[in-house]
Design an enzyme around this catalytic site. Structure first.
Site, mmCIF file in Angstrom:
data_model
loop_
_atom_site.group_PDB
_atom_site.id
_atom_site.type_symbol
_atom_site.label_atom_id
_atom_site.label_comp_id
_atom_site.label_asym_id
_atom_site.label_seq_id
_atom_site.Cartn_x
_atom_site.Cartn_y
_atom_site.Cartn_z
ATOM 1 N N ASP A 1 39.932 31.241 41.371
ATOM 2 C CA ASP A 1 40.846 31.737 40.344
ATOM 3 C C ASP A 1 41.837 30.682 39.849
ATOM 4 O OD1 ASP A 1 39.718 34.247 40.341
ATOM 5 O OD2 ASP A 1 41.172 35.117 41.728
ATOM 6 N N GLY B 1 48.563 33.698 44.307
ATOM 7 C CA GLY B 1 48.465 32.428 45.021
ATOM 8 C C GLY B 1 47.786 31.365 44.190
ATOM 9 N N LYS C 1 46.624 37.489 36.713
ATOM 10 C CA LYS C 1 45.453 37.830 35.909
ATOM 11 C C LYS C 1 44.929 39.217 36.256
ATOM 12 C CE LYS C 1 42.455 37.359 39.482
ATOM 13 N NZ LYS C 1 41.559 38.418 40.032
#
Length: 308
Positions: free
Chosen positions: A145, A111, A17
């Site tokens: 996230d 991650g 992202k």
């Protein structure tokens, strides 16, 4: 739940992202910060394969430097798999094979993408069928996230960044990303931001973060020029302070024709916005000629999905 296996191996792809806009509020009593972010998922992917195992194990490989990626229970994807197993009462394990393309500790959520992919893969492998809402609840427990890596597309994130609302983005936006050979620690960048703010006493603690409406308008219009005028990342000052050499790269990209250049998330990956695919290709070539690794990506793209 049924012990019947839907498949012997499940492949899931999840995107990295970019934070097109990132406003950071003051530090809270628990040490965290409220934020307001405009996220966009881009076409740089993590690939995760899940297969049946008696225990929880992981192997990590990829085209990026993976030296800092743990291959044990500290790995966020393994934590995701264990969390899902606990949620559904699954008594077996899983082996995760992660092939990374998103820069490690680069501010692009690699991650988190691994964790989202692990949730989707294990849900399919174990026939859990939890559904999107339940997977998002688990994702939010793993990191700010991770829910967006599940969702993909373009979204506004508030709170810790995990309270998501889809945002309309017309057409596609082209970016050239320049990773760094050495990552930056997200907690370190936030801590340095707090230090810099304390030195200037800018009263940020009193503000509730929000995404600039002009950013959302530019996304709705599919207008990269307008978006370039309003991109912002509050972590950029801290990241550049910790890694001053990134300023030179930003200047190279902007001189090479980027509409805007910025630190991605907590850095040190840099993202340059281009007007169209052709301009992005030209920018990629010019950055490569300057001795930099440059990748052309576009967004928005879908979140974590099973690959047939």
């Amino acid at each position: 739940m049924s012990e019947a296996y839907a498949s012997e191996r499940v492949h899931v792809r999840a995107p990295g992202k970019l934070n097109l806009f990132f406003e950071v509020g003051g530090v809270q009593e628990d040490g965290y910060h409220d934020v307001a972010s405009a996220y966009q998922a881009v076409s740089l992917y993590e690939n995760v394969w899940a297969s049946h195992s008696d225990d929880f194990t992981v192997t990590v490989s990829g085209a990026v430097d993976i030296d800092g990626v743990p291959a044990d229970d500290r790995n966020l994807a393994v934590r995701a798999a264990r969390l899902l197993a606990q949620r559904i009462g699954y008594r077996g394990g899983v082996h995760l094979d992660i092939v990374k393309s998103v820069p490690v500790a680069g501010g692009m959520g690699g991650g988190s993408a691994d964790a989202a992919a692990a949730l989707v893969a294990c849900d399919a492998l174990w026939r859990a069928d939890l559904g999107t809402a339940e997977l998002h609840k688990l994702a939010a427990r793993l990191g700010a996230d991770v829910p967006f890596a599940l969702m993909g597309g373009t979204a506004v994130g508030t709170g810790r960044g995990d309270q998501l609302s889809p945002a309309l983005a017309k057409g596609r936006f082209d970016w050239v990303v320049v990773p760094s050979e050495e990552g930056l620690s997200t907690p370190e960048v936030y801590a340095h931001l707090d230090t810099l703010r304390a030195q200037h006493d800018n009263g940020v603690d009193a503000r509730v973060p929000e995404v600039d409406p002009a950013v959302l308008q530019a996304l709705r219009a599919g207008d990269p020029v307008a978006l370039a005028e309003h991109t912002r990342n509050d972590l950029q000052t801290a990241a550049l302070s910790l890694r001053p050499g990134l300023r030179d790269v930003l200047e190279i990209g902007e001189r090479a024709g980027a509409l805007a250049g910025m630190v991605s998330g907590s850095g040190p990956t840099l993202a340059f916005l281009a007007g169209d695919p052709e301009s992005a290709l030209e920018l990629q070539v010019m950055l490569s000629a300057a001795g930099l690794k440059a990748l052309h990506v576009h967004g928005p793209v879908a979140g974590a999905r099973v690959v047939a």
